[in-house]
Design a protein around this motif. Sequence first.
Motif, PDB file in Angstrom:
ATOM      1  N   GLY A  96       0.799  -1.220   0.000  1.00 31.20           N
ATOM      2  CA  GLY A  96       0.000   0.000   0.000  1.00 31.20           C
ATOM      3  C   GLY A  96       0.830   1.268   0.000  1.00 31.20           C
ATOM      4  O   GLY A  96       0.345   2.325  -0.350  1.00 31.20           O
ATOM      5  N   GLY A  97       2.071   1.170   0.429  1.00 30.89           N
ATOM      6  CA  GLY A  97       2.936   2.343   0.461  1.00 30.89           C
ATOM      7  C   GLY A  97       2.874   3.033   1.813  1.00 30.89           C
ATOM      8  O   GLY A  97       2.309   2.505   2.746  1.00 30.89           O
ATOM      9  N   PRO A  98       3.452   4.160   1.949  1.00 28.74           N
ATOM     10  CA  PRO A  98       3.990   4.974   0.869  1.00 28.74           C
ATOM     11  C   PRO A  98       5.375   4.525   0.374  1.00 28.74           C
ATOM     12  O   PRO A  98       5.843   5.002  -0.655  1.00 28.74           O
ATOM     13  CB  PRO A  98       4.072   6.374   1.485  1.00 28.74           C
ATOM     14  CG  PRO A  98       4.297   6.127   2.935  1.00 28.74           C
ATOM     15  CD  PRO A  98       3.548   4.848   3.245  1.00 28.74           C
ATOM     16  N   ASP A  99       6.013   3.618   1.096  1.00 23.71           N
ATOM     17  CA  ASP A  99       7.362   3.183   0.732  1.00 23.71           C
ATOM     18  C   ASP A  99       7.342   1.798   0.093  1.00 23.71           C
ATOM     19  O   ASP A  99       6.428   1.007   0.343  1.00 23.71           O
ATOM     20  CB  ASP A  99       8.250   3.144   1.980  1.00 23.71           C
ATOM     21  CG  ASP A  99       8.345   4.500   2.661  1.00 23.71           C
ATOM     22  OD1 ASP A  99       8.553   5.499   1.946  1.00 23.71           O
ATOM     23  OD2 ASP A  99       8.181   4.560   3.897  1.00 23.71           O
ATOM     24  N   PRO A 100       8.370   1.478  -0.697  1.00 19.26           N
ATOM     25  CA  PRO A 100       8.487   0.112  -1.226  1.00 19.26           C
ATOM     26  C   PRO A 100       8.635  -0.886  -0.074  1.00 19.26           C
ATOM     27  O   PRO A 100       9.038  -0.521   1.033  1.00 19.26           O
ATOM     28  CB  PRO A 100       9.778   0.161  -2.052  1.00 19.26           C
ATOM     29  CG  PRO A 100      10.028   1.593  -2.316  1.00 19.26           C
ATOM     30  CD  PRO A 100       9.463   2.347  -1.147  1.00 19.26           C
ATOM     31  N   HIS A 104       9.204  -4.426  -3.724  1.00 23.57           N
ATOM     32  CA  HIS A 104       7.988  -4.148  -4.503  1.00 23.57           C
ATOM     33  C   HIS A 104       7.604  -2.679  -4.347  1.00 23.57           C
ATOM     34  O   HIS A 104       7.569  -2.155  -3.232  1.00 23.57           O
ATOM     35  CB  HIS A 104       6.828  -5.028  -4.043  1.00 23.57           C
ATOM     36  CG  HIS A 104       7.109  -6.488  -4.148  1.00 23.57           C
ATOM     37  ND1 HIS A 104       7.161  -7.148  -5.357  1.00 23.57           N
ATOM     38  CD2 HIS A 104       7.375  -7.417  -3.199  1.00 23.57           C
ATOM     39  CE1 HIS A 104       7.435  -8.426  -5.150  1.00 23.57           C
ATOM     40  NE2 HIS A 104       7.575  -8.611  -3.842  1.00 23.57           N
ATOM     41  N   ALA A 105       7.268  -2.055  -5.445  1.00 24.51           N
ATOM     42  CA  ALA A 105       6.861  -0.652  -5.429  1.00 24.51           C
ATOM     43  C   ALA A 105       5.486  -0.495  -4.786  1.00 24.51           C
ATOM     44  O   ALA A 105       4.645  -1.407  -4.882  1.00 24.51           O
ATOM     45  CB  ALA A 105       6.816  -0.113  -6.856  1.00 24.51           C
ATOM     46  N   PRO A 106       5.235   0.647  -4.158  1.00 23.38           N
ATOM     47  CA  PRO A 106       3.882   0.917  -3.656  1.00 23.38           C
ATOM     48  C   PRO A 106       2.879   0.807  -4.798  1.00 23.38           C
ATOM     49  O   PRO A 106       3.164   1.231  -5.923  1.00 23.38           O
ATOM     50  CB  PRO A 106       3.971   2.353  -3.145  1.00 23.38           C
ATOM     51  CG  PRO A 106       5.418   2.584  -2.884  1.00 23.38           C
ATOM     52  CD  PRO A 106       6.149   1.748  -3.898  1.00 23.38           C
ATOM     53  N   GLY A 107       1.745   0.210  -4.526  1.00 24.29           N
ATOM     54  CA  GLY A 107       0.717   0.031  -5.552  1.00 24.29           C
ATOM     55  C   GLY A 107       0.793  -1.300  -6.268  1.00 24.29           C
ATOM     56  O   GLY A 107      -0.058  -1.612  -7.091  1.00 24.29           O
ATOM     57  N   PHE A 126      -1.301   0.052  -9.038  1.00 29.70           N
ATOM     58  CA  PHE A 126      -2.136   1.224  -8.784  1.00 29.70           C
ATOM     59  C   PHE A 126      -1.281   2.433  -8.447  1.00 29.70           C
ATOM     60  O   PHE A 126      -0.281   2.326  -7.736  1.00 29.70           O
ATOM     61  CB  PHE A 126      -3.111   0.952  -7.639  1.00 29.70           C
ATOM     62  CG  PHE A 126      -4.118  -0.113  -7.951  1.00 29.70           C
ATOM     63  CD1 PHE A 126      -5.009   0.039  -8.999  1.00 29.70           C
ATOM     64  CD2 PHE A 126      -4.165  -1.274  -7.214  1.00 29.70           C
ATOM     65  CE1 PHE A 126      -5.944  -0.950  -9.302  1.00 29.70           C
ATOM     66  CE2 PHE A 126      -5.096  -2.267  -7.496  1.00 29.70           C
ATOM     67  CZ  PHE A 126      -5.983  -2.098  -8.540  1.00 29.70           C
ATOM     68  N   GLU A 127      -1.687   3.566  -8.948  1.00 29.06           N
ATOM     69  CA  GLU A 127      -1.030   4.833  -8.662  1.00 29.06           C
ATOM     70  C   GLU A 127      -1.737   5.471  -7.477  1.00 29.06           C
ATOM     71  O   GLU A 127      -2.931   5.307  -7.287  1.00 29.06           O
ATOM     72  CB  GLU A 127      -1.135   5.772  -9.872  1.00 29.06           C
ATOM     73  CG  GLU A 127      -0.467   5.252 -11.118  1.00 29.06           C
ATOM     74  CD  GLU A 127       1.045   5.230 -11.011  1.00 29.06           C
ATOM     75  OE1 GLU A 127       1.609   6.123 -10.341  1.00 29.06           O
ATOM     76  OE2 GLU A 127       1.656   4.311 -11.584  1.00 29.06           O
ATOM     77  N   GLY A 128      -0.976   6.224  -6.688  1.00 28.43           N
ATOM     78  CA  GLY A 128      -1.590   6.939  -5.585  1.00 28.43           C
ATOM     79  C   GLY A 128      -0.543   7.593  -4.726  1.00 28.43           C
ATOM     80  O   GLY A 128       0.597   7.141  -4.666  1.00 28.43           O
ATOM     81  N   ASP A 129      -0.951   8.676  -4.076  1.00 26.82           N
ATOM     82  CA  ASP A 129      -0.038   9.422  -3.222  1.00 26.82           C
ATOM     83  C   ASP A 129       0.013   8.881  -1.803  1.00 26.82           C
ATOM     84  O   ASP A 129       0.920   9.207  -1.055  1.00 26.82           O
ATOM     85  CB  ASP A 129      -0.443  10.899  -3.174  1.00 26.82           C
ATOM     86  CG  ASP A 129      -0.286  11.589  -4.519  1.00 26.82           C
ATOM     87  OD1 ASP A 129       0.507  11.096  -5.343  1.00 26.82           O
ATOM     88  OD2 ASP A 129      -0.958  12.598  -4.740  1.00 26.82           O
ATOM     89  N   ASP A 130      -0.980   8.100  -1.430  1.00 32.08           N
ATOM     90  CA  ASP A 130      -0.977   7.578  -0.071  1.00 32.08           C
ATOM     91  C   ASP A 130      -1.626   6.195  -0.037  1.00 32.08           C
ATOM     92  O   ASP A 130      -2.322   5.797  -0.971  1.00 32.08           O
ATOM     93  CB  ASP A 130      -1.667   8.552   0.891  1.00 32.08           C
ATOM     94  CG  ASP A 130      -3.134   8.780   0.558  1.00 32.08           C
ATOM     95  OD1 ASP A 130      -3.872   7.809   0.337  1.00 32.08           O
ATOM     96  OD2 ASP A 130      -3.554   9.947   0.542  1.00 32.08           O
ATOM     97  N   PRO A 131      -1.394   5.466   1.041  1.00 33.74           N
ATOM     98  CA  PRO A 131      -1.939   4.104   1.139  1.00 33.74           C
ATOM     99  C   PRO A 131      -3.460   4.040   0.990  1.00 33.74           C
ATOM    100  O   PRO A 131      -3.984   3.070   0.443  1.00 33.74           O
ATOM    101  CB  PRO A 131      -1.498   3.664   2.535  1.00 33.74           C
ATOM    102  CG  PRO A 131      -0.255   4.444   2.796  1.00 33.74           C
ATOM    103  CD  PRO A 131      -0.494   5.782   2.152  1.00 33.74           C
ATOM    104  N   GLU A 132      -4.156   5.071   1.443  1.00 28.52           N
ATOM    105  CA  GLU A 132      -5.618   5.065   1.355  1.00 28.52           C
ATOM    106  C   GLU A 132      -6.091   4.929  -0.094  1.00 28.52           C
ATOM    107  O   GLU A 132      -7.050   4.207  -0.385  1.00 28.52           O
ATOM    108  CB  GLU A 132      -6.188   6.337   1.989  1.00 28.52           C
ATOM    109  CG  GLU A 132      -7.692   6.322   2.114  1.00 28.52           C
ATOM    110  CD  GLU A 132      -8.206   7.532   2.867  1.00 28.52           C
ATOM    111  OE1 GLU A 132      -9.200   8.117   2.399  1.00 28.52           O
ATOM    112  OE2 GLU A 132      -7.633   7.892   3.912  1.00 28.52           O
ATOM    113  N   GLN A 133      -5.405   5.592  -1.008  1.00 29.43           N
ATOM    114  CA  GLN A 133      -5.768   5.506  -2.431  1.00 29.43           C
ATOM    115  C   GLN A 133      -5.526   4.098  -2.977  1.00 29.43           C
ATOM    116  O   GLN A 133      -6.334   3.585  -3.748  1.00 29.43           O
ATOM    117  CB  GLN A 133      -4.970   6.514  -3.249  1.00 29.43           C
ATOM    118  CG  GLN A 133      -5.353   7.953  -2.978  1.00 29.43           C
ATOM    119  CD  GLN A 133      -4.442   8.910  -3.711  1.00 29.43           C
ATOM    120  OE1 GLN A 133      -3.236   8.879  -3.548  1.00 29.43           O
ATOM    121  NE2 GLN A 133      -5.043   9.775  -4.528  1.00 29.43           N
TER     122      GLN A 133
END
Length: 159
Positions: A96-100, A104-107, A126-133
Amino acid sequence: MDVTERIGELAMDAGIRVAAAESLTGGQVCTALGATPGASDWFAGGVVAYTIETKNLVLGVHLDIDPCSAECARTMAAGVRDALEVDAAVATTGVGGPDPQDGHAPGTVFIGWARGSHVGAREFSFEGDDPEQIVEASTRAALEMLAEILDGMSEDEDR
């Protein structure tokens, strides 16, 4: 009709029960399914297994499996299908991120499914600025996949 109502209609028409196993989405798939009118007739429940140890203990995921993988998602879906004795299940796992995490990349998300004796998984990015997205996009994709496999079950019966 929204996707959860469609899931309910498909499950009721086929006379089956469904379940979910969640890691990344932390119960959001189950929350959406459980809030659907008539869910008690077709939704058996779910398992939130956030750590690899819980995935192992409850769903049968081997401790050496990458938790962000198709293999993990398939095993989770089959594990909840078997544990709750349902006809179809969906599972979510990923970063979920925000970090790998673990390379694995976030998303990076895997959604697994089990339908009868068949299992599979699909990878998403998935693209997103935060884990919630990421969680929101993953929840939506898991629900859409569940509807897709239930629709496939009804098509199988028509043949």
